[in-house]
Scaffold this motif. Structure first.
Motif, PDB file in Angstrom:
ATOM      1  N   SER A 190       0.758  -1.176  -0.166  1.00  0.00           N
ATOM      2  CA  SER A 190       0.079  -0.086  -0.004  1.00  0.00           C
ATOM      3  C   SER A 190       0.959   1.383  -0.079  1.00  0.00           C
ATOM      4  CB  SER A 190      -0.999   0.160   1.156  1.00  0.00           C
ATOM      5  OG  SER A 190      -1.562   1.148   1.102  1.00  0.00           O
ATOM      6  N   ASP A 192      -0.221   4.452   0.173  1.00  0.00           N
ATOM      7  CA  ASP A 192      -1.061   5.097   1.037  1.00  0.00           C
ATOM      8  C   ASP A 192      -0.377   4.927   2.482  1.00  0.00           C
ATOM      9  OD1 ASP A 192      -2.427   6.554  -0.705  1.00  0.00           O
ATOM     10  OD2 ASP A 192      -4.207   5.236  -0.579  1.00  0.00           O
ATOM     11  N   ASP A 193      -0.393   3.551   3.002  1.00  0.00           N
ATOM     12  CA  ASP A 193       0.191   3.119   4.157  1.00  0.00           C
ATOM     13  C   ASP A 193       1.521   3.586   4.582  1.00  0.00           C
ATOM     14  OD1 ASP A 193      -2.397   2.320   4.703  1.00  0.00           O
ATOM     15  OD2 ASP A 193      -1.727   0.047   4.460  1.00  0.00           O
ATOM     16  N   LEU A 195       3.297   6.113   2.827  1.00  0.00           N
ATOM     17  CA  LEU A 195       3.598   7.462   2.910  1.00  0.00           C
ATOM     18  C   LEU A 195       2.887   8.017   4.398  1.00  0.00           C
ATOM     19  CD1 LEU A 195       2.141   8.712  -0.574  1.00  0.00           C
ATOM     20  CD2 LEU A 195       4.682   8.834   0.523  1.00  0.00           C
ATOM     21  N   ALA A 196       1.755   7.443   4.864  1.00  0.00           N
ATOM     22  CA  ALA A 196       1.319   7.567   6.220  1.00  0.00           C
ATOM     23  C   ALA A 196       2.429   7.328   7.386  1.00  0.00           C
ATOM     24  CB  ALA A 196      -0.007   6.953   6.644  1.00  0.00           C
ATOM     25  N   SER A 197       3.060   6.371   7.073  1.00  0.00           N
ATOM     26  CA  SER A 197       3.998   6.017   8.221  1.00  0.00           C
ATOM     27  C   SER A 197       5.604   6.354   8.090  1.00  0.00           C
ATOM     28  CB  SER A 197       4.128   4.353   8.401  1.00  0.00           C
ATOM     29  OG  SER A 197       4.528   3.905   7.268  1.00  0.00           O
ATOM     30  N   ARG A 201       8.537  13.005   4.062  1.00  0.00           N
ATOM     31  CA  ARG A 201       7.795  12.852   2.812  1.00  0.00           C
ATOM     32  C   ARG A 201       8.123  13.935   1.939  1.00  0.00           C
ATOM     33  NH1 ARG A 201       1.311  11.780   2.450  1.00  0.00           N
ATOM     34  NH2 ARG A 201       0.936  12.474   0.128  1.00  0.00           N
ATOM     35  N   ASP A 203       7.269  15.531  -2.071  1.00  0.00           N
ATOM     36  CA  ASP A 203       6.398  15.669  -3.198  1.00  0.00           C
ATOM     37  C   ASP A 203       6.816  16.396  -4.258  1.00  0.00           C
ATOM     38  OD1 ASP A 203       4.016  14.157  -2.278  1.00  0.00           O
ATOM     39  OD2 ASP A 203       3.571  15.886  -1.115  1.00  0.00           O
TER      40      ASP A 203
END
Length: 313
Positions: A190, A192-193, A195-197, A201, A203
């Motif tokens: 994942s 999304d998972d 990036l969340a953890s 980060r 962009d």
């Protein structure tokens, strides 16, 4: 990798002769033992064996005094001819009776032709008109310094709006966002998972516009029909594909088409299409003479196959 392959072949020879590998020499496509005068070619050493192994951490390369090429000047073949301009590329070829071809192209993408005055072309001693591949200029004598100019066509066009890079990148972003099924088809885990953890980060978006290959030598071809057979000289990186295209377009056997590739003035990756070869061949068949087509610099920047645009986030 080359050094590792050399050591591997030396090891095979050492085992074959039951000697230490340190005294063996790999050169001139063979491994030799100076002490005994024996030698085996690389093909003989590899025959019937599976020569696969993990690369060792340390590979001993040749010491500088043993270098044959690295660090030493190696003259380019025909270097003087390249520098003085004597070397011939496709635009330099002039077979006997050759005419110069010119193709009328739109000034912009999507433009449509409203009218075209070819009276100046018809007034010349030699001319042909075939759909939008128009005009053949007079042949020039060998003593002439400049080729006979191609006639103007006074073409009138209807042009439409052109897409901007900003609009193009917005389109790519929209299409990428809407095609989630294709985008995630081969995904594992994942994003999304992850990036969340993540502790950090970043962009960033990177864009690439349509880019012309901008070769030193524009696209060019010389075509000649003889007894139903076609010979084309063109700077291409895919001569067999060009042959196939010519055979398909003119409905002749591949054996009746010969594609000759002079040295090519760059644009590798760009000169894989048959544009100039097809144009020259069409005009040559209509004219009954050898025809040379050389794209102008403007054509080379407007009508070739471009590097595809991209927007990566």
């Amino acid at each position: 990798m080359a050094a590792a392959a050399r050591d591997l072949l030396i090891g095979v020879a050492a085992k074959e002769w039951n000697v230490a590998p340190e005294g063996l020499i790999a050169a001139d496509a063979k491994v030799s033992d100076p002490a005994s005068g024996r030698s085996l070619r690389y093909a003989e050493l590899a025959r019937g064996k599976t020569l696969a192994q993990n690369l060792p951490r340390k590979i001993l390369s040749h010491r500088r005094p043993q270098w044959k090429i690295a660090g030493k000047p190696v003259p380019k073949v025909d270097d003087r001819a390249f520098v003085t301009g004597r070397h011939q590329y496709t635009p330099d070829l002039r077979p006997a009776g050759m005419l110069y071809g010119k193709v009328l192209r739109p000034p912009s993408f999507g433009a449509t032709l409203l009218s075209c005055d070819d009276s100046a072309a018809k007034a010349m001693a030699a001319w042909r008109s075939s759909a939008m591949a128009i005009s053949l200029a007079q042949p020039r004598p060998a003593s002439a310094k400049h080729k006979t100019p191609l006639p103007p066509f006074n073409a009138q066009w209807k042009e439409g709006p052109q897409i901007s890079n900003k609009e193009l990148f917005a389109y790519l972003k929209e299409k990428a966002s809407s095609s989630s099924e294709a985008r995630h088809r081969n995904q594992k885990g994942s994003v999304d998972d992850g990036l969340a953890s993540a502790a950090h980060r970043l962009d960033a978006t990177y864009t690439i516009a349509y880019i012309a290959h901008a070769p030193l030598e524009p696209r060019a071809a010389v075509a000649e029909w003889t007894g139903g057979k076609l010979t084309v000289w063109t700077g291409t990186q895919r001569p067999f594909a060009v042959r196939d295209d010519l055979a398909a377009v003119f409905h002749i056997l591949e054996g009746s088409v010969r594609v000759i590739v002079p040295d090519t003035g760059s644009a590798y990756g760009g000169k894989h299409t048959s544009d100039a070869a097809l144009e020259a061949a069409r005009l040559s068949r209509a004219a009954g003479h050898p025809v040379k087509v050389v794209w102008t610099r403007e054509e080379e920047f407007t009508w070739p196959i471009f590097v595809p645009p991209a927007s990566s986030r």
